[in-house]
Design an enzyme around this catalytic site. Structure first.
Site, PDB file in Angstrom:
ATOM      1  N   TYR A 110     -63.039 -11.650  35.296  1.00 20.81           N
ATOM      2  CA  TYR A 110     -63.540 -12.674  34.378  1.00 20.81           C
ATOM      3  C   TYR A 110     -62.659 -13.921  34.413  1.00 20.81           C
ATOM      4  O   TYR A 110     -63.156 -15.053  34.549  1.00 20.81           O
ATOM      5  CB  TYR A 110     -63.589 -12.087  32.967  1.00 20.81           C
ATOM      6  CG  TYR A 110     -64.083 -13.034  31.912  1.00 20.81           C
ATOM      7  CD1 TYR A 110     -65.437 -13.299  31.770  1.00 20.81           C
ATOM      8  CD2 TYR A 110     -63.191 -13.632  31.023  1.00 20.81           C
ATOM      9  CE1 TYR A 110     -65.898 -14.161  30.775  1.00 20.81           C
ATOM     10  CE2 TYR A 110     -63.648 -14.492  30.032  1.00 20.81           C
ATOM     11  CZ  TYR A 110     -64.993 -14.755  29.913  1.00 20.81           C
ATOM     12  OH  TYR A 110     -65.448 -15.599  28.937  1.00 20.81           O
ATOM     13  N   SER A 161     -62.066 -20.097  29.569  1.00 21.10           N
ATOM     14  CA  SER A 161     -61.552 -19.096  28.646  1.00 21.10           C
ATOM     15  C   SER A 161     -60.040 -19.214  28.573  1.00 21.10           C
ATOM     16  O   SER A 161     -59.389 -19.510  29.584  1.00 21.10           O
ATOM     17  CB  SER A 161     -61.927 -17.688  29.109  1.00 21.10           C
ATOM     18  OG  SER A 161     -61.225 -16.710  28.369  1.00 21.10           O
TER      19      SER A 161
END
Length: 247
Positions: free
Chosen positions: A155, A142
């Site tokens: 995350y 990400s």
């Protein structure tokens, strides 16, 4: 020698929704047989299978917990039994609980580590054992590892681990003719991105990149299709697909 795309088989985890679903359909356009792997909704997975078939590919749906090594081994078994082997593994499954670090429940932290980090390790471990020569392993990181947006500590931490796994695995597969890369999307218009965000926040994030929009799942699917097929000289890389967003 790489097989014709019509003979190639891809497993796409997280293939029933969002980027994974768009990727499955995109590979279907290239003539792949696709194993749409899902964790929850059978109905969504069945719709994804139809999209692959309408795009020109073959597909089946298989449920699997990506962090369960026995379930993932059975997933690869099913791919081999149904289509004869595995050439491409796209590991797009993941979860994204949002919270400031100080407030995040540790059970939620353990869940995101289990799904995103252990899941990548487990899927990649089977991929190493099963993917045929000329194949590709494509993990999902990400852009949040660079953007460092508040609320994403758990995350982003798991995605930093995914990048480490990816870069090391590429080097461990020396001599195998298998590429290993990670795609790191920026904000992308998926249900997971929209969940829990106000319209004001969505608009602010969409305005950040120079292209002044959110990414679309098809933007990411195009990159995955390149890495799965013609991008044979791209190996051991993390590719940030975020429209020019910068930390």
């Amino acid at each position: 020698m790489t097989e014709n795309k019509a003979d190639r088989v891809a497993i796409v985890t997280g293939g029933s929704r969002g980027i994974g679903r768009q990727t499955a359909a995109r590979l279907g356009r290239e003539g792949y047989a696709v194993v749409v792997t899902y964790g929850g909704s059978q109905a969504e997975a069945d719709e994804a299978v139809k999209e692959v078939e309408q795009a020109g590919g073959r597909a089946i749906a298989v449920q699997a917990d990506v962090a369960d090594e026995n379930a993932v081994a059975a997933l690869f078994d099913q791919a081999e039994q149904s289509f004869g082997g595995v050439d491409v593994v796209v590991h797009a499954a993941g979860i994204m609980p949002l919270s400031p670090l100080a407030d995040l429940d540790l059970d939620a932290f353990d869940r995101v580590v289990r799904t995103n980090l252990r899941g990548t390790f487990v899927v990649d471990q089977q991929a190493v054992r099963r993917v045929r020569g000329g194949g590709a392993i494509i993990n999902f990181s990400s852009s949040l590892t660079k953007l460092a947006r508040p609320g994403y500590s758990a995350y982003a931490a798991t995605k930093g681990g995914v990048e480490a796994i990816t870069l090391i695995l590429a080097r461990e597969l020396r001599g195998r003719d298998i590429t290993v890369n990670a795609v790191a999307p920026g904000p992308t218009a998926t249900a997971m991105f929209f969940d829990g965000k106000s319209q004001e926040l969505i608009d602010r994030i969409a305005a950040e990149p120079p292209l002044e929009r959110l990414g679309q799942p098809e933007d990411i699917a195009e990159l995955v299709a390149f890495l799965a097929g013609p991008g044979r000289w791209v190996n051991g890389q993390v590719i940030y697909a975020n429209g020019g967003s910068a930390a």
